[in-house]
Design a protein around this motif. Structure first.
Motif, short mmCIF file in Angstrom:
data_model
loop_
_atom_site.label_atom_id
_atom_site.label_comp_id
_atom_site.label_asym_id
_atom_site.label_seq_id
_atom_site.Cartn_x
_atom_site.Cartn_y
_atom_site.Cartn_z
N ILE A 51 0.85 -1.20 0.00
CA ILE A 51 0.00 0.00 0.00
C ILE A 51 0.88 1.25 0.00
CG2 ILE A 51 -1.78 1.27 1.27
CD1 ILE A 51 -2.86 -1.34 0.32
N LEU A 52 0.77 2.02 -1.06
CA LEU A 52 1.62 3.21 -1.16
C LEU A 52 1.22 4.29 -0.16
CD1 LEU A 52 1.76 3.39 -5.05
CD2 LEU A 52 3.54 2.61 -3.52
N SER A 109 0.46 3.82 2.88
CA SER A 109 0.73 3.42 4.27
C SER A 109 1.56 4.46 5.00
CB SER A 109 1.48 2.08 4.29
OG SER A 109 0.61 1.04 3.94
N VAL A 163 1.77 7.83 4.78
CA VAL A 163 1.05 8.98 5.32
C VAL A 163 -0.03 8.56 6.32
CG1 VAL A 163 1.45 10.52 3.38
CG2 VAL A 163 -0.51 8.98 3.33
N SER A 172 -1.80 10.94 -6.59
CA SER A 172 -1.96 9.50 -6.39
C SER A 172 -2.28 9.20 -4.96
CB SER A 172 -0.70 8.72 -6.75
OG SER A 172 0.36 9.19 -5.96
N GLN A 173 -2.70 10.20 -4.26
CA GLN A 173 -2.87 10.03 -2.82
C GLN A 173 -4.33 9.93 -2.43
OE1 GLN A 173 0.07 10.05 0.31
NE2 GLN A 173 -0.58 8.96 -1.42
N THR A 177 0.88 16.78 -1.81
CA THR A 177 -0.37 16.17 -2.27
C THR A 177 -1.57 16.90 -1.70
OG1 THR A 177 -0.21 14.62 -0.46
CG2 THR A 177 0.60 13.88 -2.61
N ASN A 235 7.70 15.27 5.25
CA ASN A 235 8.27 14.28 4.35
C ASN A 235 9.63 14.69 3.80
OD1 ASN A 235 8.00 11.81 3.16
ND2 ASN A 235 7.00 12.60 1.33
N PHE A 236 9.79 16.00 3.54
CA PHE A 236 11.00 16.46 2.86
C PHE A 236 11.99 17.18 3.75
CE2 PHE A 236 8.22 15.87 -0.77
CZ PHE A 236 9.08 15.42 -1.75
N ALA A 266 11.77 11.38 2.65
CA ALA A 266 12.16 12.07 1.41
C ALA A 266 13.03 13.29 1.70
CB ALA A 266 10.92 12.49 0.63
N ASN A 293 5.03 11.25 -1.71
CA ASN A 293 4.53 10.48 -0.58
C ASN A 293 4.42 8.99 -0.89
OD1 ASN A 293 4.12 12.51 1.45
ND2 ASN A 293 2.67 13.37 -0.02
N GLN A 294 5.04 8.59 -1.97
CA GLN A 294 4.99 7.18 -2.32
C GLN A 294 6.33 6.52 -2.04
OE1 GLN A 294 3.55 6.70 -6.29
NE2 GLN A 294 1.47 6.74 -5.58
N ILE A 295 6.92 6.87 -0.97
CA ILE A 295 8.21 6.29 -0.65
C ILE A 295 7.98 4.95 0.02
CG2 ILE A 295 10.40 6.66 0.51
CD1 ILE A 295 9.64 8.74 -1.65
N LEU A 296 8.45 3.90 -0.63
CA LEU A 296 8.26 2.57 -0.08
C LEU A 296 9.39 2.24 0.89
CD1 LEU A 296 7.32 0.59 -3.32
CD2 LEU A 296 5.80 1.66 -1.68
N GLN A 326 8.66 -3.09 1.83
CA GLN A 326 7.63 -2.97 0.78
C GLN A 326 8.24 -3.20 -0.61
OE1 GLN A 326 6.13 0.97 1.92
NE2 GLN A 326 4.10 0.08 2.12
#
Lengths: 568, 318
Positions: A165-166, A168, A170, A207-208, A468, A478-479, A486, B44-47, B51
């Motif tokens: 699950i991408l 997951s 967030v 994609s969120q 997003t 995240n960054f 990230a 936000n698609q960091i696996l 995964q």
């Protein structure tokens, strides 16, 4: 339990105080509209607004017509059919619903009900209680209940073996999801997250999305929906799909809101290249595209009334990620010198050759808590008048032991073909402003991810600062948070992390805005990386397409289009 | 003849095997895999590493290379080409669906090139050093030099900006709607056809001049055979041999190599599919498309050799 509450409820009216409380709970995204007998306002040309029933949304124009097929060009390929496992949400979200959504008619500024007719947020900001709509059915006829919400979200929290699950990452802020009764769902967060409600709307096109799948479909397919198009609850249902070519979504006659959608069908035509998407609209092969090339967009703009050409923020920026763990960038003075010296106006001009862009600070300029463009234009490093900034930059570089760039080893600018022109422009900026010598290494874009991960770069030029949602909290988490997934620049600041913690916990909007400003100041000072320009997509519609209020949108979002109608 | 064909087909097996080995291991050696693309999609698609490993396992990419290769070969022999990582479609369907479009463009372009190229080259040779010859040579040089991709863009721009028209964007097959289908493929076929026609004309001219100076042509003329018969029976037939080779190889190249022109006209052919697959590291798609191209070229070469025998009976297959 003391709660902050937003309810479209049976009484059908919400007090101003309740509304404001709700606003605070959503992280600057207003939770409003469609309340009780409240009417939608707006419209692209001042038409009288249509009256909306409680918890619903309507096209802003009073004379909305029904029928026709809305033809949209855009990306139409999907890796699989499971949105949570990488299936393309811009395509598939035409047939699914979320608990809450953004209002397409006010420019996506407010969060409004979707499958949840109302919600309450506990005063500690950790418990969200959603009251679900009655009489909602999936496209296969299965009734929608709280069990579907629990099944959908539980799969994100604890993905079964073989299911990746991408979302997951967030969703880690969620502690548990429970069904109180068939019509009520409670989501408990590990800590307050004022942006959570906006997150559930699905944010941008990126994609969120968080569509609600049916428990039945999940059970029947062992929680893996990659190979099946699971039934949704949305305004459209899948009629036809020719792989790699087009999708046809037809009107869901069993949709809970009988007034929507206006069009009979949406045909999503796969066109891979940006210019082709736009020329299809220019030549009446399509009615609209969410993103076309700058040249085609300008051509349409020049043709006047036949087309609506608008620029919509994409919440994504071109960036130069500076490796904070590599010399000489371990020295904040070197990073700050570069931050001050580069001419952002010039770089945005370079980006503008291929896509619309604007100067932003550390969050998308369309974010309500962002520094205004006017303020940004006066800030060191961002302003067009460079004399003072250059003098300061050269002083900093000299203090760091590199007077006029002397003693610096050639720095590598890593990039892909997509950003090669921008990289060349940055190279020239660094040479002219600070006499910093660089060499460019261009690799395939697909290979940049391992480079980001391994940190084997000096400066990496690409588009890796993508939000997003309008609330930049997840973006910063995240960054920019120390050791974040990230945090490609390897930036680490206990001071910044503390501010971010405060932002996470603070429900009051005014205080949050002040904290964001404080965070931005720290980032300007530390210059962990460079934002070179926030992009805007060139959206193009034939003038016959109404109901979407594209000119008001504060960010890009490619689905749903249930309020669209055709004036043909 | 049959033995010759059989022998050629058998000889093609090691060639095709070599191609499969080369493409399979080349894709594994160069950096990046389909998962790199999936992870790079959004911020936000960091696996997590777990995964990534799960996803790799589900795609069968964690198995030893020789197992993956043998599994692929076994599937190919059963006629199962697997699924595309990115298009979520059986690769066999992609090849059939897009191959029809590319095939249609290739056939139309080839026919156009022969219809224009051969007569032009012939006339140019027969009217050597006349105004017609000079004009023809000028046009030939022009269409040889002009990049087909640029020419294609020019046509598209004129269509859109001047006439506000463009071909259909939804793929339509000949049997569904012939007019729409021809509208879709006419542009790339025209551009590619002209480019090949230019080379064909140049080649036809030079070989015609060469053959026309042969002794047997002079003898035929001395015997009183009419000019037309000399050209038709003795010159053209022999002059066409290299043209046949060139056209055959062009056909193979057209099937997969007309990417830029397909892209300019927005025609979703096999070439575009291959480029997309390469950029997305869609290994299964790349492997199988390259294998198909290999098969096409082997087949085209065989047909070329057979055509040689038909055009020139002196060539024996035994």
């Amino acid at each position: 339990m003391a709660i902050r509450r937003w309810d479209v409820g049976i009484q059908g009216r919400m007090s101003r105080r309740t509304l404001l409380a709700g606003i605070g709970a959503t992280g600057l995204m207003a939770v409003a509209c469609s309340t009780g007998s409240q009417t939608q306002t707006g419209g692209t040309s001042g038409e009288p607004a249509a009256t909306a029933a409680p918890g619903t949304v309507r096209a802003p124009e009073a004379n909305a017509k029904r029928g026709g097929t809305l033809r949209i060009t855009g990306p139409g390929t999907v890796v699989n059919f499971d949105i949570y496992q990488g299936g393309a949400s811009p395509v598939l979200m035409h047939m699914y619903s979320t608990l809450v959504r953004k209002n397409p008619t006010d420019g996506l500024r407010t969060v409004i009900p979707d499958l949840a007719s109302s919600w309450e947020i506990s005063t500690d900001g950790r418990t969200y209680t959603f009251r679900l709509r009655d009489n909602v059915r999936f496209h296969d006829g299965t009734p929608f209940t709280s069990a579907d919400v629990v099944a959908t979200f539980t799969r994100i929290l604890t993905p079964p073996a073989g299911v990746t699950i991408l979302q997951s990452g967030v969703f880690q802020i969620v502690e548990r999801v429970e069904a109180t009764d068939p019509r009520t769902v409670t989501i408990r967060l590990k800590a307050p997250a004022p942006y959570f409600l906006e997150m559930l709307t699905g944010g941008t096109n990126a994609s969120q999305a968080f569509p609600i799948y049916s428990k039945k479909a999940l059970d029947e397919n062992q929680n893996d929906l990659r190979r099946v198009v699971a039934p949704g609850t949305g305004a459209f249902k899948l009629k036809e799909h020719r792989v790699g070519e087009y999708w046809v979504f037809e009107r869901n006659t069993d949709f809970w809101d009988k007034a929507l959608p206006y069009v009979d069908a949406v045909q999503l035509i796969h066109v891979a290249t940006l210019p082709e998407r736009g020329t299809a609209v220019l030549t009446d092969r399509a009615d609209m595209t969410f993103n076309t090339a700058v040249d085609v967009w300008k051509e349409a703009q020049g043709r006047g009334g036949a087309f609506t050409a608008v620029k919509i923020p994409s919440l994504s920026a071109h960036t130069a990620h500076i490796n904070n763990e590599r010399r000489p960038f371990t020295d904040v003075r070197v990073r700050r010198a570069i931050f001050l010296a580069i001419n952002r106006q010039s770089l945005v001009g370079v980006i503008g050759q291929t896509e619309n862009a604007s100067i932003g600070r550390w969050m998308p300029p369309s974010a309500p808590m962002s520094t205004t463009p006017d303020e940004i234009s006066r800030l060191p490093g961002y302003r067009s008048e460079k004399a003072a900034d250059l003098a300061e930059a050269r002083r900093l570089l000299s203090d760091a032991g590199f007077p006029n760039g002397a003693g610096l080893q050639p720095i590598e600018l890593l990039t892909s073909a997509v950003s090669s022109t921008l990289t060349a422009a940055l190279q020239e900026e660094l040479r002219q402003a600070l006499n910093i010598q660089t060499r460019i290494r261009t690799i395939e874009r697909a290979l940049l991810t391992p480079e980001y991960r391994s940190g084997s770069f000096d400066i990496l030029v690409e588009t890796q600062f993508q939000s997003t949602q309008v609330d930049p909290t997840p973006l910063w988490n995240n960054f920019l948070r120390s050791k974040a997934p990230a945090n490609w620049s390897r930036y680490s600041s206990a001071e910044f992390d503390r501010v971010l913690d405060q932002i996470m916990a603070e429900p009051d909007e005014a205080k949050r805005k002040a904290l964001f400003a404080q965070g931005a100041q720290i980032l300007d000072r530390d210059a962990p990386f460079l934002t070179l320009g926030f992009t805007e997509v060139g959206t193009l519609l034939r003038s016959s397409v109404k109901g979407l209020s594209m000119d008001k949108r504060i960010h890009n979002m490619w689905a749903p289009v249930d309020t669209a109608w055709l004036d043909k | 003849m049959q033995a010759y064909v059989l022998r050629r087909l058998l000889l093609s097996i090691p060639t095709l095997l070599g191609i499969t080995l080369l493409i399979f291991f080349a894709m594994r050696v160069i950096p990046g895999d389909p998962l790199a693309m999936i992870q790079g999609e959004g911020a936000n698609q960091i696996l997590t590493p777990e995964q990534v490993e799960d996803a790799r396992r589900s795609l069968g990419l964690n198995r030893p290379l020789h197992e993956q290769y043998l599994s692929w070969m076994s599937d190919v022999l059963r006629g199962d080409l697997g699924r595309s990582f990115w298009l979520n479609e059986p690769i066999r369907d992609v090849i059939v669906r897009r191959g029809i479009i590319s095939g249609q463009v290739a056939v139309m372009a080839l026919l156009l090139s022969l219809l224009i190229g051969v007569p032009t080259g012939l006339i140019s040779a027969l009217r050597r050093n006349t105004g017609v010859d000079y004009m023809t040579r000028l046009l030939v040089i022009f269409f040889t030099a002009i990049p087909p991709f640029w020419f294609a863009l020019l046509i598209v721009l004129v269509q859109v900006l001047v006439f506000s028209w463009r071909p259909p964007i939804i793929v339509t097959y000949l049997w569904d709607d012939p007019i729409a289908s021809l509208q879709m493929t006419a542009g790339p076929a025209f551009v590619l056809g002209l480019a090949i026609a230019a080379v064909t004309a140049r080649m036809t001219r030079s070989t015609t001049l060469e053959v026309a100076s042969e002794d047997y042509v002079r003898t035929a003329r001395a015997k009183g055979v009419s000019g037309g018969a000399v050209v038709w029976r003795h010159v053209l037939r022999n002059a066409l041999l290299p043209v046949v080779t060139f056209s055959s190889l062009s056909f193979g190249a057209l099937l997969g190599g007309s990417v830029a022109v397909e892209q300019a006209f927005g025609v979703p052919g096999l070439g575009v599919a291959l480029v997309f697959a390469l950029s997305q590291r869609d290994w299964m798609m790349i492997q199988n498309l390259v294998l198909v191209y290999g098969c096409v070229f082997v087949l085209v070469n065989l047909i070329t050799d057979l055509l040689y025998g038909w055009l020139d009976p002196r060539i024996r297959f035994a």
